[in-house]
Design a protein around this motif. Sequence first.
Motif, mmCIF file in Angstrom:
data_model
loop_
_atom_site.group_PDB
_atom_site.id
_atom_site.type_symbol
_atom_site.label_atom_id
_atom_site.label_comp_id
_atom_site.label_asym_id
_atom_site.label_seq_id
_atom_site.Cartn_x
_atom_site.Cartn_y
_atom_site.Cartn_z
ATOM 1 N N SER A 184 -6.590 21.258 3.158
ATOM 2 C CA SER A 184 -6.556 22.698 2.917
ATOM 3 C C SER A 184 -5.961 23.050 1.557
ATOM 4 C CB SER A 184 -5.765 23.410 4.019
ATOM 5 O OG SER A 184 -4.441 22.881 4.086
ATOM 6 N N ASP A 185 -5.106 22.190 1.013
ATOM 7 C CA ASP A 185 -4.479 22.454 -0.280
ATOM 8 C C ASP A 185 -5.188 21.681 -1.391
ATOM 9 O OD1 ASP A 185 -2.732 23.220 -2.300
ATOM 10 O OD2 ASP A 185 -1.274 21.666 -1.819
ATOM 11 N N ILE A 186 -5.121 20.365 -1.317
ATOM 12 C CA ILE A 186 -5.780 19.515 -2.307
ATOM 13 C C ILE A 186 -6.545 18.421 -1.578
ATOM 14 C CG2 ILE A 186 -4.054 19.928 -4.100
ATOM 15 C CD1 ILE A 186 -2.842 17.202 -3.442
ATOM 16 N N ASP A 187 -7.393 17.714 -2.322
ATOM 17 C CA ASP A 187 -8.033 16.523 -1.779
ATOM 18 C C ASP A 187 -7.732 15.347 -2.701
ATOM 19 O OD1 ASP A 187 -9.831 16.588 -3.951
ATOM 20 O OD2 ASP A 187 -11.265 17.797 -2.821
ATOM 21 N N GLY A 188 -8.272 14.191 -2.364
ATOM 22 C CA GLY A 188 -7.935 12.977 -3.106
ATOM 23 C C GLY A 188 -8.237 13.042 -4.590
ATOM 24 N N SER A 189 -9.245 13.829 -4.963
ATOM 25 C CA SER A 189 -9.626 13.907 -6.376
ATOM 26 C C SER A 189 -8.586 14.631 -7.229
ATOM 27 C CB SER A 189 -10.975 14.615 -6.512
ATOM 28 O OG SER A 189 -10.871 15.977 -6.113
ATOM 29 N N LYS A 190 -7.667 15.358 -6.575
ATOM 30 C CA LYS A 190 -6.666 16.138 -7.314
ATOM 31 C C LYS A 190 -5.298 15.450 -7.393
ATOM 32 C CE LYS A 190 -9.469 19.644 -7.898
ATOM 33 N NZ LYS A 190 -9.741 20.438 -6.723
ATOM 34 N N VAL A 191 -5.145 14.320 -6.716
ATOM 35 C CA VAL A 191 -3.829 13.677 -6.636
ATOM 36 C C VAL A 191 -3.311 13.287 -8.018
ATOM 37 C CG1 VAL A 191 -2.588 11.632 -5.784
ATOM 38 C CG2 VAL A 191 -4.111 12.904 -4.263
ATOM 39 N N LYS A 192 -4.167 12.729 -8.854
ATOM 40 C CA LYS A 192 -3.753 12.319 -10.206
ATOM 41 C C LYS A 192 -3.243 13.520 -11.004
ATOM 42 C CE LYS A 192 -5.572 10.069 -14.404
ATOM 43 N NZ LYS A 192 -5.713 11.195 -15.337
ATOM 44 N N GLN A 193 -3.941 14.626 -10.926
ATOM 45 C CA GLN A 193 -3.538 15.829 -11.662
ATOM 46 C C GLN A 193 -2.196 16.361 -11.158
ATOM 47 O OE1 GLN A 193 -6.328 19.201 -11.666
ATOM 48 N NE2 GLN A 193 -4.564 20.545 -11.374
ATOM 49 N N VAL A 194 -2.031 16.402 -9.838
ATOM 50 C CA VAL A 194 -0.786 16.926 -9.264
ATOM 51 C C VAL A 194 0.397 16.037 -9.645
ATOM 52 C CG1 VAL A 194 0.437 17.436 -7.102
ATOM 53 C CG2 VAL A 194 -1.962 18.085 -7.367
ATOM 54 N N TYR A 195 0.135 14.727 -9.748
ATOM 55 C CA TYR A 195 1.229 13.799 -10.097
ATOM 56 C C TYR A 195 1.546 13.839 -11.587
ATOM 57 C CZ TYR A 195 3.885 9.497 -10.687
ATOM 58 O OH TYR A 195 4.860 8.582 -11.021
ATOM 59 N N TYR A 196 0.549 13.654 -12.423
ATOM 60 C CA TYR A 196 0.807 13.504 -13.861
ATOM 61 C C TYR A 196 0.956 14.837 -14.595
ATOM 62 C CZ TYR A 196 0.184 8.434 -14.025
ATOM 63 O OH TYR A 196 0.353 7.077 -13.871
ATOM 64 N N GLN A 197 0.144 15.805 -14.264
ATOM 65 C CA GLN A 197 0.168 17.064 -15.003
ATOM 66 C C GLN A 197 1.107 18.091 -14.373
ATOM 67 O OE1 GLN A 197 -3.896 18.395 -15.793
ATOM 68 N NE2 GLN A 197 -4.562 16.281 -16.081
ATOM 69 N N ASP A 198 0.988 18.286 -13.056
ATOM 70 C CA ASP A 198 1.848 19.259 -12.386
ATOM 71 C C ASP A 198 3.227 18.695 -12.075
ATOM 72 O OD1 ASP A 198 -0.488 20.703 -12.464
ATOM 73 O OD2 ASP A 198 -0.946 20.450 -10.333
ATOM 74 N N LYS A 199 3.324 17.363 -11.988
ATOM 75 C CA LYS A 199 4.584 16.681 -11.656
ATOM 76 C C LYS A 199 5.198 17.260 -10.375
ATOM 77 C CE LYS A 199 5.482 15.787 -16.563
ATOM 78 N NZ LYS A 199 4.759 14.499 -16.537
ATOM 79 N N ASN A 200 4.349 17.401 -9.363
ATOM 80 C CA ASN A 200 4.757 18.059 -8.125
ATOM 81 C C ASN A 200 4.723 17.063 -6.963
ATOM 82 O OD1 ASN A 200 5.201 19.792 -5.955
ATOM 83 N ND2 ASN A 200 3.966 21.438 -6.838
ATOM 84 N N LEU A 201 5.802 16.310 -6.809
ATOM 85 C CA LEU A 201 5.868 15.320 -5.740
ATOM 86 C C LEU A 201 5.916 15.974 -4.361
ATOM 87 C CD1 LEU A 201 8.354 12.641 -7.165
ATOM 88 C CD2 LEU A 201 5.904 12.361 -6.762
ATOM 89 N N ASN A 202 6.543 17.157 -4.281
ATOM 90 C CA ASN A 202 6.615 17.842 -2.994
ATOM 91 C C ASN A 202 5.231 18.208 -2.477
ATOM 92 O OD1 ASN A 202 9.410 17.732 -2.834
ATOM 93 N ND2 ASN A 202 9.688 19.672 -3.903
ATOM 94 N N ARG A 203 4.361 18.607 -3.375
ATOM 95 C CA ARG A 203 2.992 18.953 -2.981
ATOM 96 C C ARG A 203 2.237 17.718 -2.514
ATOM 97 N NH1 ARG A 203 -1.503 21.952 -6.852
ATOM 98 N NH2 ARG A 203 -2.971 22.501 -5.185
ATOM 99 N N LEU A 204 2.463 16.597 -3.191
ATOM 100 C CA LEU A 204 1.832 15.343 -2.771
ATOM 101 C C LEU A 204 2.346 14.906 -1.406
ATOM 102 C CD1 LEU A 204 1.688 13.145 -6.003
ATOM 103 C CD2 LEU A 204 -0.178 14.345 -4.864
ATOM 104 N N ALA A 205 3.656 15.072 -1.180
ATOM 105 C CA ALA A 205 4.235 14.702 0.115
ATOM 106 C C ALA A 205 3.615 15.528 1.239
ATOM 107 C CB ALA A 205 5.751 14.899 0.088
ATOM 108 N N LYS A 206 3.445 16.827 1.001
ATOM 109 C CA LYS A 206 2.844 17.697 2.018
ATOM 110 C C LYS A 206 1.414 17.270 2.317
ATOM 111 C CE LYS A 206 1.842 22.545 3.081
ATOM 112 N NZ LYS A 206 1.889 23.942 2.582
#
Length: 237
Positions: A184-206
């Motif tokens: 509902s929030d992100i899918d696998g294709s967005k994980v790299k962006q959330v990690y490297y660009q957004d630097k949002n580990l909490n979002r990845l954990a969710k």
Amino acid sequence: MLKDLKLNNVFVIDIETVPQKENFNELPTDLQYLWEQKTAYQRKDGQTAEDFYEKAGILAEFGKIVCISVGVFHLERKQIHFRVRSFCHTDEQIILKQFANLLNKQSKNLQLCAHNGKEFDFPYLCRRMLVNGINIPLQLQLHGKKPWEVNHLDTMDLWKFGDHKNYTSLNLLAAIFELPTPKSDIDGSKVKQVYYQDKNLNRLAKYCENDVITTAQILLRFKGLPTIPQENITLVK
């Protein structure tokens, strides 16, 4: 189905992975060459190794783990409850040590469950542990074991019912069992962006936790049990 499975002996897991470097040109020259060789038959006509580097997170030789989420079942007042916690960090070795320590405290007969775990999560964890100099916990070890001695559950494998051609995503299984989508929030294709660009580990954990919860709910449906209501799911901070 799965009538003899003891839920309190199951760890439901999911991992999130990204390329080891944000950009292809940050790789050492020898690894750039090896990446080009490794992916030669996977790239489309005209697609360069650099273009294909977005996929590096799926290969343990060129990727790293940035989050591991773990869910456990427990009975409370005759109702099934589910607790989920995550190990997230920019240092992969820290994550893997924490996860290995958790497994080492458990019974050797603990069963690990993941969606597509046999093809992805379990071997990826083992490979990255070796790279990081961490002893592989007994629950992940396969060498020398007979097939019936391996305590690994895979919801995708269970859904195949022997059909080796069938790939079914977690999202699709959630849809047909009328469960909330884990994407509902992100899918696998967005994980790299959330990690490297957004630097949002909490979002990845969710995101990782949602996959674990969905996998657990599907496992319950396979076992012929009702799903767990939201109020019986606890996210451990």
